[in-house]
Enzyme design. Structure first.
Site, PDB file in Angstrom:
ATOM      1  N   ILE A   1       0.833  -1.206   0.000  1.00 24.62           N
ATOM      2  CA  ILE A   1       0.000   0.000   0.000  1.00 24.62           C
ATOM      3  C   ILE A   1       0.866   1.254   0.000  1.00 24.62           C
ATOM      4  CG2 ILE A   1      -1.778   1.278   1.240  1.00 24.62           C
ATOM      5  CD1 ILE A   1      -2.682  -1.461   2.414  1.00 24.62           C
TER       6      ILE A   1
ATOM      7  N   ASP B   1      10.845   2.658   7.018  1.00 27.93           N
ATOM      8  CA  ASP B   1      10.355   1.288   7.192  1.00 27.93           C
ATOM      9  C   ASP B   1      11.455   0.471   7.850  1.00 27.93           C
ATOM     10  OD1 ASP B   1       9.341  -1.417   6.822  1.00 27.93           O
ATOM     11  OD2 ASP B   1       8.028  -0.596   5.272  1.00 27.93           O
TER      12      ASP B   1
ATOM     13  N   VAL C   1       1.330   1.063   8.166  1.00 30.30           N
ATOM     14  CA  VAL C   1       1.966  -0.017   8.919  1.00 30.30           C
ATOM     15  C   VAL C   1       0.904  -0.822   9.652  1.00 30.30           C
ATOM     16  CG1 VAL C   1       4.185   1.146   9.186  1.00 30.30           C
ATOM     17  CG2 VAL C   1       2.389   1.534  10.876  1.00 30.30           C
ATOM     18  N   PRO C   2       1.217  -2.067  10.015  1.00 31.23           N
ATOM     19  CA  PRO C   2       0.231  -2.912  10.708  1.00 31.23           C
ATOM     20  C   PRO C   2       0.068  -2.509  12.167  1.00 31.23           C
ATOM     21  CG  PRO C   2       2.312  -4.074  10.485  1.00 31.23           C
ATOM     22  CD  PRO C   2       2.464  -2.802   9.708  1.00 31.23           C
TER      23      PRO C   2
ATOM     24  N   ALA D   1      -5.037   5.547   7.447  1.00 31.98           N
ATOM     25  CA  ALA D   1      -6.032   4.599   6.928  1.00 31.98           C
ATOM     26  C   ALA D   1      -5.525   3.169   7.130  1.00 31.98           C
ATOM     27  CB  ALA D   1      -6.307   4.852   5.455  1.00 31.98           C
TER      28      ALA D   1
ATOM     29  N   ARG E   1      -4.442   1.259  10.767  1.00 30.57           N
ATOM     30  CA  ARG E   1      -5.034   0.626  11.940  1.00 30.57           C
ATOM     31  C   ARG E   1      -5.278   1.680  13.009  1.00 30.57           C
ATOM     32  NH1 ARG E   1      -6.398  -2.751   9.143  1.00 30.57           N
ATOM     33  NH2 ARG E   1      -6.002  -5.000   9.167  1.00 30.57           N
TER      34      ARG E   1
ATOM     35  N   ASP F   1      -9.446   6.901   8.764  1.00 29.29           N
ATOM     36  CA  ASP F   1     -10.381   5.904   8.245  1.00 29.29           C
ATOM     37  C   ASP F   1     -10.543   4.760   9.239  1.00 29.29           C
ATOM     38  OD1 ASP F   1     -12.002   4.804   5.975  1.00 29.29           O
ATOM     39  OD2 ASP F   1     -10.479   3.212   6.038  1.00 29.29           O
TER      40      ASP F   1
ATOM     41  N   GLU G   1     -13.493   1.263  17.057  1.00 28.54           N
ATOM     42  CA  GLU G   1     -14.471   1.330  15.976  1.00 28.54           C
ATOM     43  C   GLU G   1     -15.481   0.186  15.975  1.00 28.54           C
ATOM     44  OE1 GLU G   1     -12.580  -0.609  12.021  1.00 28.54           O
ATOM     45  OE2 GLU G   1     -11.545   1.180  12.721  1.00 28.54           O
TER      46      GLU G   1
ATOM     47  N   HIS H   1     -13.810   3.294   8.099  1.00 27.10           N
ATOM     48  CA  HIS H   1     -13.084   2.104   7.649  1.00 27.10           C
ATOM     49  C   HIS H   1     -13.552   1.673   6.249  1.00 27.10           C
ATOM     50  CE1 HIS H   1     -10.532  -1.367   9.430  1.00 27.10           C
ATOM     51  NE2 HIS H   1     -10.387  -1.331   8.115  1.00 27.10           N
TER      52      HIS H   1
END
Length: 331
Positions: A156, A175, A206-207, A233, A235, A259, A264, A296
């Site tokens: 992404i 990164d 990033v996760p 957008a 997590r 997002d 949520e 989301h």
């Protein structure tokens, strides 16, 4: 062979029916309910279960599914941080996800929202809706004049970088696991602190793993430029939302796009019109003309939904045949 799918939304049904038409040998049943200890029994007699949900895959849930003879679990999404992997290993679960369904969907949404923040479209739209067609004071900024810090250069993040470069923006990236293509372009900085110091806008890709929990907090925000724009957008747990709100209140953060939200579940993808809104922080953010909130939906495109359904169903068949699909989760 029988596959049972949980949480099938109306928008997923055409993709599921399309998959079924090309796999007449597979019996498919589904429900709109999510997988819980109580609904696990619906998959009884199935070879695999296909799921998409924000609820945790707890030990109790996985045990209930195992007790009806199902230990093949195919996720229609990328995130696996809500799985109790210790329990999954003890119960001998095979698990797959869909790591690449449409990187463009999330990247495009993020960069569109960033562009909207720069051009102040929320404020302008509100003026136009009232038939106020004056220009000032709603003046925008150009993307090409910005230095954008991209945190995370996976599938992404790399698409987002291409979009930004198309606009002519300067990109700096960080990164822990550098990508050779991005490294060859000389875009990486050595630390997040260096990225924060340079970036007019920060975009997260990033996760939500534990080490990234609340990475955007008061300390990180303090290291950013005054008037920084933040776009997330990825997590919800990447952000300490109270610190984001404090940054907006002080002006340290000029604009914010989100997002995803840590709290949520039970809030997003629900209709709160003509009802009491249950989250004062999100209500506050929605009301601000320099904040864009989407529930989301960055992933939510026809292409992404089709890929999520088809890839997860293919993986479920592979597991049922004793094979290891390419998208199996190694844990």
């Amino acid at each position: 062979m029988k596959i049972f799918a949980y949480g099938i939304r109306d928008d997923e049904k055409p993709s599921l029916e399309d998959w079924k038409s090309t796999h007449p040998e597979v019996e498919v049943d589904y429900t709109q309910e999510l997988l819980t200890p109580e609904t696990a029994k619906l998959a009884s007699g199935s070879d695999s279960a296909v799921v998409y949900q924000q609820l945790d895959y707890t030990r109790e849930t996985l045990t209930a599914l195992s007790e009806v003879g199902v230990t093949n679990l195919s996720l229609r999404n990328v995130g696996t941080d809500n799985i109790d992997f210790e329990a999954a290993k003890e119960l001998n679960f095979n698990i797959s996800n869909v790591p690449v369904y449409s990187p463009n969907a999330i990247a495009e949404h993020s960069m569109i929202q960033l562009s909207r923040l720069l051009r102040r479209t929320k404020a302008l739209d509100a003026k136009i809706a009232k038939h106020d067609l004056r220009w000032a004071p709603t003046i925008g900024r150009e993307v090409r004049m910005q230095t954008v810090g991209v945190i995370g250069t996976g599938n992404i993040g790399r698409v987002a970088i291409k979009i930004l470069q198309g606009f002519g923006a300067k990109v700096v990236a960080y990164d822990k696991f550098p990508n050779a293509e991005i490294a060859a372009q000389g875009l990486y900085v050595d630390s997040l602190d260096e990225l924060y110091a340079q970036a007019d806008a920060v975009a997260l890709f990033v996760p939500g793993v534990p080490e990234n929990h609340h990475m955007i907090d008061a300390s990180a925000i303090a290291k950013m430029k005054d008037g920084v724009i933040i776009m997330n957008a990825s997590r919800g747990n990447l952000m300490a939302i109270d610190d984001i709100i404090d940054g907006l209140n002080s002006g340290k953060i000029s604009d914010f796009g989100m997002d995803v939200y840590e709290e949520e579940v039970g809030l997003f993808n629900e209709d709160w019109s003509n009802k009491e809104f249950p989250d004062s922080k999100i209500a506050d953010l929605i009301s601000r003309e320099n904040v864009l909130v989407t529930p989301h939906t960055a992933f939510y495109t026809t292409k992404a939904v089709l890929e999520m359904v088809h890839q997860s169903m293919d993986a479920a068949v592979a597991f049922a045949n004793g094979e290891t699909p390419s998208i199996a989760v190694k844990y």
